[in-house]
Each structure stands twice: as C-alpha cells, then as structure tokens.
Design a protein around this motif. Sequence first.
Motif, short mmCIF file in Angstrom:
data_model
loop_
_atom_site.label_atom_id
_atom_site.label_comp_id
_atom_site.label_asym_id
_atom_site.label_seq_id
_atom_site.Cartn_x
_atom_site.Cartn_y
_atom_site.Cartn_z
N ILE A 46 -167.93 32.70 73.28
CA ILE A 46 -167.18 31.46 73.04
C ILE A 46 -166.55 31.41 71.65
N ASP A 47 -167.03 32.24 70.72
CA ASP A 47 -166.38 32.28 69.41
C ASP A 47 -165.11 33.14 69.43
N GLN A 48 -164.87 33.83 70.54
CA GLN A 48 -163.68 34.66 70.66
C GLN A 48 -162.77 34.23 71.80
N GLU A 49 -163.22 33.28 72.60
CA GLU A 49 -162.44 32.78 73.74
C GLU A 49 -161.42 31.75 73.30
N ILE A 50 -160.27 31.78 73.92
CA ILE A 50 -159.32 30.68 73.74
C ILE A 50 -159.97 29.46 74.39
N GLY A 51 -160.03 28.37 73.67
CA GLY A 51 -160.71 27.18 74.19
C GLY A 51 -162.21 27.22 74.01
N GLY A 52 -162.69 28.10 73.16
CA GLY A 52 -164.13 28.25 72.95
C GLY A 52 -164.81 27.00 72.42
N LYS A 53 -164.12 26.26 71.56
CA LYS A 53 -164.70 25.01 71.02
C LYS A 53 -164.91 23.99 72.14
N GLU A 54 -163.97 23.93 73.08
CA GLU A 54 -164.11 23.00 74.21
C GLU A 54 -165.27 23.43 75.11
N ILE A 55 -165.42 24.73 75.30
CA ILE A 55 -166.54 25.23 76.09
C ILE A 55 -167.85 24.87 75.41
N GLU A 56 -167.91 25.03 74.10
CA GLU A 56 -169.12 24.69 73.36
C GLU A 56 -169.46 23.20 73.48
N ARG A 57 -168.45 22.34 73.39
CA ARG A 57 -168.68 20.89 73.56
C ARG A 57 -169.17 20.58 74.97
N ALA A 58 -168.58 21.22 75.96
CA ALA A 58 -169.00 20.99 77.35
C ALA A 58 -170.43 21.47 77.57
N LEU A 59 -170.81 22.57 76.96
CA LEU A 59 -172.19 23.04 77.07
C LEU A 59 -173.16 22.02 76.48
N ARG A 60 -172.79 21.43 75.35
CA ARG A 60 -173.64 20.39 74.75
C ARG A 60 -173.79 19.20 75.68
N MET A 61 -172.73 18.88 76.41
CA MET A 61 -172.78 17.72 77.33
C MET A 61 -173.77 17.95 78.47
N ILE A 62 -174.02 19.19 78.83
CA ILE A 62 -174.99 19.45 79.90
C ILE A 62 -176.39 19.71 79.35
N GLY A 63 -176.54 19.56 78.03
CA GLY A 63 -177.85 19.68 77.43
C GLY A 63 -178.13 21.02 76.77
N CYS A 64 -177.14 21.85 76.64
CA CYS A 64 -177.32 23.14 75.99
C CYS A 64 -176.77 23.07 74.58
N ASN A 65 -177.66 23.00 73.60
CA ASN A 65 -177.25 22.86 72.21
C ASN A 65 -177.20 24.17 71.46
N SER A 66 -177.53 25.27 72.12
CA SER A 66 -177.47 26.57 71.46
C SER A 66 -177.08 27.64 72.48
N VAL A 67 -176.65 28.75 71.95
CA VAL A 67 -176.36 29.90 72.79
C VAL A 67 -177.48 30.91 72.59
N PRO A 68 -177.73 31.74 73.56
CA PRO A 68 -177.00 31.89 74.80
C PRO A 68 -177.28 30.77 75.78
N ALA A 69 -176.28 30.48 76.58
CA ALA A 69 -176.43 29.52 77.68
C ALA A 69 -176.32 30.33 78.96
N VAL A 70 -177.39 30.37 79.73
CA VAL A 70 -177.49 31.26 80.89
C VAL A 70 -177.41 30.46 82.19
N PHE A 71 -176.55 30.94 83.08
CA PHE A 71 -176.40 30.37 84.41
C PHE A 71 -176.68 31.48 85.42
#
Length: 101
Positions: free
Chosen positions: A43-68
């Motif tokens: 996510i630090d290299q993805e276009i839109g990575g900041k938005e992905i990080e915010r969305a991860l926080r919204m589902i309760g993931c405050n750190s990486v890695p986020a595993v699905f």
Amino acid sequence: MDKIRELASNKAAVIFTKSSCCMCYSIKQLFYEMGASPEIYEIDQEIGGKEIERALRMIGCNSVPAVFIGGIFIGSTKDVISHHVDDSLKKMLIDARAIWL
C-alpha cells in the motif's frame, strides 16, 4: 471499504503490506513456505494506497500486514501467527483453495 472487499476477494489469499515492514515480510514468507501464492498489495507503493490504508482502519485493521483468506479479514501479524500455531491457518488456506494437499 468496497475497494477493500473487491481486492480481498480477487484471490484466495490477499495480504495488504508495506514494503519496508519486516513483519509484512515475515507473514509473506510464511504463506510462501506453506505453498500459498497470495495477492500482495504494497500500500505504500500502490496508487490510492492512502485510501486503502484508511479503509483498512475502518474495518478494524490498524496495522499491516492485513490478511484476508477467502475474502474474510483474518487479522494482522499476531492473529496470523496464532492461527498458524494452532494449525487453523493451514485449514483456512485449504478451505479457500489457496493451498492443496
């Protein structure tokens, strides 16, 4: 959050990481050693990575890695290691068809 759900369901195992994170590296290596080929989103290299990080926080993931696995949020490092120790990680990967026996 819809983008997270979409990305997380594109493959049997998906890991959102940061390229400089040693724990992310360790979790990716664990998956590779188990025979899985997860989809990796740095996510630090993805276009839109900041938005992905915010969305991860919204589902309760405050750190990486986020595993699905199978489109379901499993957790971060501590959760994945716990599942690995009790051998449920392998079952989850098999059930999601991320690995085969």
